[in-house]
Scaffold this motif. Sequence first.
Motif, PDB file in Angstrom:
ATOM      1  N   SER A 275      -4.855   4.530 -68.057  1.00 16.53           N
ATOM      2  CA  SER A 275      -5.977   3.623 -67.821  1.00 16.53           C
ATOM      3  C   SER A 275      -6.371   3.592 -66.341  1.00 16.53           C
ATOM      4  CB  SER A 275      -5.639   2.205 -68.298  1.00 16.53           C
ATOM      5  OG  SER A 275      -4.523   1.701 -67.603  1.00 16.53           O
ATOM      6  N   SER A 276      -5.395   3.814 -65.451  1.00 14.93           N
ATOM      7  CA  SER A 276      -5.688   3.842 -64.013  1.00 14.93           C
ATOM      8  C   SER A 276      -6.551   5.045 -63.661  1.00 14.93           C
ATOM      9  CB  SER A 276      -4.391   3.897 -63.204  1.00 14.93           C
ATOM     10  OG  SER A 276      -3.582   2.770 -63.462  1.00 14.93           O
ATOM     11  N   THR A 277      -6.388   6.118 -64.411  1.00 13.17           N
ATOM     12  CA  THR A 277      -7.141   7.347 -64.147  1.00 13.17           C
ATOM     13  C   THR A 277      -8.514   7.311 -64.810  1.00 13.17           C
ATOM     14  OG1 THR A 277      -4.979   8.434 -64.295  1.00 13.17           O
ATOM     15  CG2 THR A 277      -6.883   9.864 -64.095  1.00 13.17           C
ATOM     16  N   GLN A 278      -8.629   6.557 -65.902  1.00 14.08           N
ATOM     17  CA  GLN A 278      -9.860   6.564 -66.682  1.00 14.08           C
ATOM     18  C   GLN A 278     -11.068   6.026 -65.927  1.00 14.08           C
ATOM     19  OE1 GLN A 278      -8.366   4.527 -70.178  1.00 14.08           O
ATOM     20  NE2 GLN A 278      -8.474   6.396 -71.404  1.00 14.08           N
ATOM     21  N   VAL A 279     -10.840   5.254 -64.861  1.00 14.11           N
ATOM     22  CA  VAL A 279     -11.964   4.735 -64.076  1.00 14.11           C
ATOM     23  C   VAL A 279     -12.812   5.880 -63.538  1.00 14.11           C
ATOM     24  CG1 VAL A 279     -10.646   4.627 -61.909  1.00 14.11           C
ATOM     25  CG2 VAL A 279     -12.623   3.151 -62.215  1.00 14.11           C
ATOM     26  N   TYR A 280     -12.187   7.044 -63.299  1.00 14.78           N
ATOM     27  CA  TYR A 280     -12.931   8.177 -62.754  1.00 14.78           C
ATOM     28  C   TYR A 280     -13.865   8.802 -63.779  1.00 14.78           C
ATOM     29  CZ  TYR A 280      -9.709   7.642 -58.908  1.00 14.78           C
ATOM     30  OH  TYR A 280      -8.996   7.120 -57.858  1.00 14.78           O
ATOM     31  N   THR A 281     -13.596   8.583 -65.060  1.00 13.48           N
ATOM     32  CA  THR A 281     -14.526   9.093 -66.071  1.00 13.48           C
ATOM     33  C   THR A 281     -15.845   8.340 -65.990  1.00 13.48           C
ATOM     34  OG1 THR A 281     -13.739   7.593 -67.814  1.00 13.48           O
ATOM     35  CG2 THR A 281     -12.639   9.723 -67.611  1.00 13.48           C
ATOM     36  N   HIS A 282     -15.771   7.047 -65.624  1.00 11.58           N
ATOM     37  CA  HIS A 282     -17.002   6.265 -65.446  1.00 11.58           C
ATOM     38  C   HIS A 282     -17.798   6.787 -64.259  1.00 11.58           C
ATOM     39  CE1 HIS A 282     -15.671   3.510 -68.498  1.00 11.58           C
ATOM     40  NE2 HIS A 282     -14.567   3.223 -67.833  1.00 11.58           N
ATOM     41  N   VAL A 283     -17.092   7.193 -63.216  1.00 13.82           N
ATOM     42  CA  VAL A 283     -17.754   7.744 -62.035  1.00 13.82           C
ATOM     43  C   VAL A 283     -18.470   9.036 -62.380  1.00 13.82           C
ATOM     44  CG1 VAL A 283     -17.395   8.655 -59.709  1.00 13.82           C
ATOM     45  CG2 VAL A 283     -16.070   6.697 -60.480  1.00 13.82           C
ATOM     46  N   THR A 284     -17.780   9.917 -63.125  1.00 11.18           N
ATOM     47  CA  THR A 284     -18.386  11.200 -63.462  1.00 11.18           C
ATOM     48  C   THR A 284     -19.566  11.031 -64.417  1.00 11.18           C
ATOM     49  OG1 THR A 284     -16.737  11.521 -65.211  1.00 11.18           O
ATOM     50  CG2 THR A 284     -16.267  12.502 -63.086  1.00 11.18           C
ATOM     51  N   LYS A 285     -19.469  10.067 -65.330  1.00  7.40           N
ATOM     52  CA  LYS A 285     -20.595   9.801 -66.229  1.00  7.40           C
ATOM     53  C   LYS A 285     -21.809   9.302 -65.450  1.00  7.40           C
ATOM     54  CE  LYS A 285     -17.764   8.743 -70.307  1.00  7.40           C
ATOM     55  NZ  LYS A 285     -17.176   7.659 -71.118  1.00  7.40           N
ATOM     56  N   GLU A 286     -21.548   8.425 -64.480  1.00  9.59           N
ATOM     57  CA  GLU A 286     -22.643   7.915 -63.647  1.00  9.59           C
ATOM     58  C   GLU A 286     -23.255   9.047 -62.835  1.00  9.59           C
ATOM     59  OE1 GLU A 286     -25.218   4.974 -62.166  1.00  9.59           O
ATOM     60  OE2 GLU A 286     -23.818   4.968 -63.857  1.00  9.59           O
ATOM     61  N   HIS A 287     -22.419   9.956 -62.354  1.00  8.57           N
ATOM     62  CA  HIS A 287     -22.903  11.115 -61.598  1.00  8.57           C
ATOM     63  C   HIS A 287     -23.783  11.996 -62.485  1.00  8.57           C
ATOM     64  CE1 HIS A 287     -22.923  14.588 -58.963  1.00  8.57           C
ATOM     65  NE2 HIS A 287     -22.363  15.325 -59.915  1.00  8.57           N
ATOM     66  N   LEU A 288     -23.340  12.238 -63.723  1.00  7.34           N
ATOM     67  CA  LEU A 288     -24.131  13.049 -64.652  1.00  7.34           C
ATOM     68  C   LEU A 288     -25.465  12.379 -64.970  1.00  7.34           C
ATOM     69  CD1 LEU A 288     -21.344  14.186 -67.151  1.00  7.34           C
ATOM     70  CD2 LEU A 288     -22.592  15.648 -65.562  1.00  7.34           C
ATOM     71  N   ARG A 289     -25.409  11.056 -65.150  1.00 10.48           N
ATOM     72  CA  ARG A 289     -26.633  10.307 -65.467  1.00 10.48           C
ATOM     73  C   ARG A 289     -27.644  10.407 -64.320  1.00 10.48           C
ATOM     74  NH1 ARG A 289     -28.488   5.268 -64.378  1.00 10.48           N
ATOM     75  NH2 ARG A 289     -29.868   4.299 -65.932  1.00 10.48           N
ATOM     76  N   ASN A 290     -27.177  10.230 -63.096  1.00  8.82           N
ATOM     77  CA  ASN A 290     -28.072  10.300 -61.940  1.00  8.82           C
ATOM     78  C   ASN A 290     -28.647  11.698 -61.771  1.00  8.82           C
ATOM     79  OD1 ASN A 290     -27.704   7.608 -61.288  1.00  8.82           O
ATOM     80  ND2 ASN A 290     -26.008   8.011 -59.878  1.00  8.82           N
ATOM     81  N   THR A 291     -27.794  12.710 -62.007  1.00 10.04           N
ATOM     82  CA  THR A 291     -28.258  14.094 -61.918  1.00 10.04           C
ATOM     83  C   THR A 291     -29.343  14.359 -62.959  1.00 10.04           C
ATOM     84  OG1 THR A 291     -26.087  14.819 -61.142  1.00 10.04           O
ATOM     85  CG2 THR A 291     -27.550  16.523 -62.021  1.00 10.04           C
ATOM     86  N   TYR A 292     -29.137  13.861 -64.175  1.00 12.99           N
ATOM     87  CA  TYR A 292     -30.114  14.034 -65.248  1.00 12.99           C
ATOM     88  C   TYR A 292     -31.448  13.372 -64.890  1.00 12.99           C
ATOM     89  CZ  TYR A 292     -32.438  13.302 -69.732  1.00 12.99           C
ATOM     90  OH  TYR A 292     -33.355  13.255 -70.738  1.00 12.99           O
ATOM     91  N   ILE A 293     -31.376  12.125 -64.432  1.00 16.14           N
ATOM     92  CA  ILE A 293     -32.597  11.382 -64.105  1.00 16.14           C
ATOM     93  C   ILE A 293     -33.380  12.069 -62.994  1.00 16.14           C
ATOM     94  CG2 ILE A 293     -33.424   9.221 -63.051  1.00 16.14           C
ATOM     95  CD1 ILE A 293     -31.219   7.779 -64.630  1.00 16.14           C
ATOM     96  N   ASN A 294     -32.654  12.596 -62.017  1.00 16.10           N
ATOM     97  CA  ASN A 294     -33.320  13.243 -60.885  1.00 16.10           C
ATOM     98  C   ASN A 294     -33.852  14.643 -61.199  1.00 16.10           C
ATOM     99  OD1 ASN A 294     -32.859  11.051 -59.145  1.00 16.10           O
ATOM    100  ND2 ASN A 294     -30.817  11.811 -58.587  1.00 16.10           N
TER     101      ASN A 294
END
Length: 299
Positions: A275-294
Motif C-alpha cells: 500500500s505504501s508503494t501504490q501511491v505512485y500508481t496514482h502519480v503515474t495515472k495523473e501523468h498519463l491523464r495530463n499527457t492525454y489532455i495535452n
Amino acid sequence: MNLQFDDALEQFMTYIQLEKNYSPLTVQEYRTDLLEFFSFLHTEDVKELTQVEYVHARLYITKLYEEKKARTTVSRKISSIRSFFRFLNKEYEIDDVAFQALYHPKKEKRLPHFFYEEELSQLFQANEGEDRKSLRNMAILELLYATGIRVSELTSLQIKDIDFSLNIIRVMGKGRKERYVPFGEYAGHSLTRYIEEARSALMKSNKHNFVFVNLRGGAITSRGIRYILNEMIAKAELHTTIHPHMLRHTFATHLLNNGADLRTVQELLGHSSLSSTQVYTHVTKEHLRNTYINAHPRA
C-alpha cells in the motif's frame, strides 16, 4: 497491581529495542510519544496504569486535534499507545481491548512530488564539473536517482556496501532490514570517479569508511545532503524546491511509467507494505491523464 509509569516505560523500551530490533530513532519516537501521553494522564489525575481507560486515550487524541497536530503525527501517537498497552497486556494482563479500538485518522491524499525527465536532465547537465566537490555532488545525485534510497540510507552507506562488479549496493533500511539495490551505468561511473579522484582528498586526515564526506572530511549528514541538493537546484535554475525524498519519488514514478511492476518497485524501495508503494500508481495515472489532455486533439 501498582505498576509505575517509569518502570513500565523502561521495560517497553527494552522490549522494542532488543526483541523487536527497532532503530534508535524509532525507539526515541516511542519514548517521546508515551511520555507526552503520561503527562496528559497526570493532568487527568490518573496515578496508576491500571486506572487508564479508553476515555483517557480518546480525550488525549481530541486534544491533539485541537492543537492542530498533523494526521501523520496523531496516527503515530495512536500506534505508540496501542503497542504499549498490547505489551502491558502480554506482560501484566492489563486489559488493552479498548486501546485496540483507537482508530487512525484518514491520511491526507497528497500525491508525491517528482521531477519530469526533462527537469532531471537539466539538473544533471547544469551540475557537471571536474572539481572534487562537483564529483561528489554528482555521485550523490546519480545514486539517489538510480536507487531510490532514503537519505538516511545514503549517509550511512559504507565503501564495503558497494559491489562494483555487480553494480549493487547493500542498504540497511527501516527496522534494520537489509536489502540489495542495483544501480546503473551512469551512477556507477559517477561513484567510481568520486571514490578514485575526490574522496581521499576530501577525507583529509579523517579515517572512516562512509562513502560520502563533507568538505571537512567527516561523514556527511542528512542536513548536508539537503543543502547540496538545494545548491544544485539553484545552479540548474529550476523553478522548484527539492528534498532528498523527491528523488526517491522520481525513481519510483519513472520506473512505473516505463513498465516496472509494483512488486519490484516495492522491493527496491524497501516498503514493508504494498500500500505504501501504490501511491505512485496514482502519480503515474495523473501523468498519463495530463499527457492525454495535452496531446489528444479532441481531449
